[in-house]
Scaffold this motif. Structure first.
Motif, PDB file in Angstrom:
ATOM      1  N   PRO A 133       0.833  -1.208   0.000  1.00 58.17           N
ATOM      2  CA  PRO A 133       0.000   0.000   0.000  1.00 58.17           C
ATOM      3  C   PRO A 133       0.866   1.257   0.000  1.00 58.17           C
ATOM      4  O   PRO A 133       2.038   1.211   0.361  1.00 58.17           O
ATOM      5  N   PRO A 134       0.266   2.364  -0.404  1.00 56.93           N
ATOM      6  CA  PRO A 134       0.990   3.621  -0.211  1.00 56.93           C
ATOM      7  C   PRO A 134       1.162   3.862   1.282  1.00 56.93           C
ATOM      8  O   PRO A 134       0.377   3.362   2.085  1.00 56.93           O
ATOM      9  N   MET A 135       2.178   4.599   1.634  1.00 51.75           N
ATOM     10  CA  MET A 135       2.440   4.858   3.051  1.00 51.75           C
ATOM     11  C   MET A 135       1.330   5.723   3.648  1.00 51.75           C
ATOM     12  O   MET A 135       0.641   6.441   2.945  1.00 51.75           O
ATOM     13  N   GLY A 136       1.203   5.652   4.947  1.00 51.83           N
ATOM     14  CA  GLY A 136       0.277   6.521   5.656  1.00 51.83           C
ATOM     15  C   GLY A 136      -1.165   6.078   5.604  1.00 51.83           C
ATOM     16  O   GLY A 136      -2.050   6.903   5.462  1.00 51.83           O
ATOM     17  N   GLU A 141      -4.307   6.155  16.318  1.00 50.11           N
ATOM     18  CA  GLU A 141      -5.221   5.351  17.125  1.00 50.11           C
ATOM     19  C   GLU A 141      -5.290   3.917  16.602  1.00 50.11           C
ATOM     20  O   GLU A 141      -5.333   2.961  17.383  1.00 50.11           O
ATOM     21  N   GLN A 142      -5.315   3.766  15.279  1.00 53.79           N
ATOM     22  CA  GLN A 142      -5.351   2.424  14.702  1.00 53.79           C
ATOM     23  C   GLN A 142      -4.083   1.636  15.029  1.00 53.79           C
ATOM     24  O   GLN A 142      -4.141   0.445  15.336  1.00 53.79           O
ATOM     25  N   SER A 156      -4.688 -12.767  15.145  1.00 52.89           N
ATOM     26  CA  SER A 156      -3.679 -12.725  14.088  1.00 52.89           C
ATOM     27  C   SER A 156      -3.628 -11.397  13.351  1.00 52.89           C
ATOM     28  O   SER A 156      -4.576 -10.601  13.364  1.00 52.89           O
ATOM     29  N   ALA A 157      -2.523 -11.199  12.672  1.00 50.41           N
ATOM     30  CA  ALA A 157      -2.350 -10.017  11.831  1.00 50.41           C
ATOM     31  C   ALA A 157      -3.371 -10.028  10.705  1.00 50.41           C
ATOM     32  O   ALA A 157      -3.901  -8.981  10.324  1.00 50.41           O
ATOM     33  N   GLN A 158      -3.668 -11.217  10.162  1.00 53.56           N
ATOM     34  CA  GLN A 158      -4.663 -11.302   9.087  1.00 53.56           C
ATOM     35  C   GLN A 158      -6.042 -10.888   9.587  1.00 53.56           C
ATOM     36  O   GLN A 158      -6.781 -10.187   8.905  1.00 53.56           O
ATOM     37  N   GLY A 165      -9.352  -3.233   7.346  1.00 54.69           N
ATOM     38  CA  GLY A 165      -9.510  -2.987   5.913  1.00 54.69           C
ATOM     39  C   GLY A 165      -8.218  -2.610   5.213  1.00 54.69           C
ATOM     40  O   GLY A 165      -8.225  -1.828   4.261  1.00 54.69           O
ATOM     41  N   VAL A 166      -7.095  -3.143   5.703  1.00 53.76           N
ATOM     42  CA  VAL A 166      -5.800  -2.924   5.060  1.00 53.76           C
ATOM     43  C   VAL A 166      -5.156  -4.280   4.804  1.00 53.76           C
ATOM     44  O   VAL A 166      -5.678  -5.311   5.234  1.00 53.76           O
ATOM     45  N   ASP A 167      -4.027  -4.289   4.116  1.00 52.45           N
ATOM     46  CA  ASP A 167      -3.354  -5.563   3.870  1.00 52.45           C
ATOM     47  C   ASP A 167      -2.496  -5.954   5.067  1.00 52.45           C
ATOM     48  O   ASP A 167      -2.195  -5.135   5.937  1.00 52.45           O
TER      49      ASP A 167
END
Length: 188
Positions: A133-136, A141-142, A156-158, A165-167
């Motif tokens: 993904p693009p940075m940032g 908070e997330q 898990s990380a997954q 909603g990110v990879d």
């Protein structure tokens, strides 16, 4: 018989070609369709008996790559399937050290989907295809939430990636403070 193509028809996979796994000749073979099988063998000891070979079930590691466990002389070794396929079916005259999944899917281990590359080429491909993904992408908070919730083998990380909603690489970047994933600055 290392390096000889053995055409094989199995369960709808037309003309699947098999080659011996490098370093495990006579024990395992890998196909150009990304499957690994053990070969028929006899046990040693008081009663020699035939153990029929079979196609090995793939497991997935934490990054989604298919892995199998090979065993030689009683020593088990987990190995990524895409590297076995690449070594057997894809020439590497420039001796590039990495194997790239051209479609970005780490479960698609067919020889047609793999290519040898450098680390730089692999990363460039990941950014060009949107795998990185693009940075940032995350707020502070997330990132704090990720660090509190992440527990290997439990949360898990997954699971976090799906929830936010990110990879998964974004989650690992936040967990390990390795890259800039916060919208307004660097992870501290």
């Amino acid at each position: 018989f290392c390096g000889i193509l053995v055409p094989h028809y199995d369960r709808g996979v037309a003309m699947e070609n098999w080659k011996a796994v490098e370093g495990y000749e006579g024990l395992y073979e890998v196909s150009d369709q990304g499957r690994v099988r053990s070969l028929d063998r006899y046990t040693t000891g008081k009663r020699n008996r035939l153990i029929k070979g079979k196609v090995l079930a793939n497991a997935h590691n934490e990054l989604g790559y298919c892995i199998v466990q090979l065993c030689k002389d009683g020593v088990p070794k987990k190995t990524r399937v895409h590297r076995l396929v690449a070594r057997a079916f894809i020439p590497n005259p420039e001796e590039k050290p990495y194997v790239n999944h051209m479609d970005g899917n780490p479960s698609n281990n067919t020889a047609q989907n793999l290519e040898w590359c450098t680390q730089k080429e692999n990363i460039q491909h990941a950014y060009a295809t949107g795998l990185y993904p693009p940075m940032g992408k995350l707020t502070r908070e997330q990132v704090e939430y990720i660090k509190k919730k992440y527990v290997p083998y439990r949360y898990s990380a997954q699971k976090l990636a799906d929830e936010i909603g990110v990879d998964i690489m974004t989650i690992y970047g936040a967990i390990h403070d390795k890259q800039r994933y916060i919208r307004d600055g660097r992870i501290r």
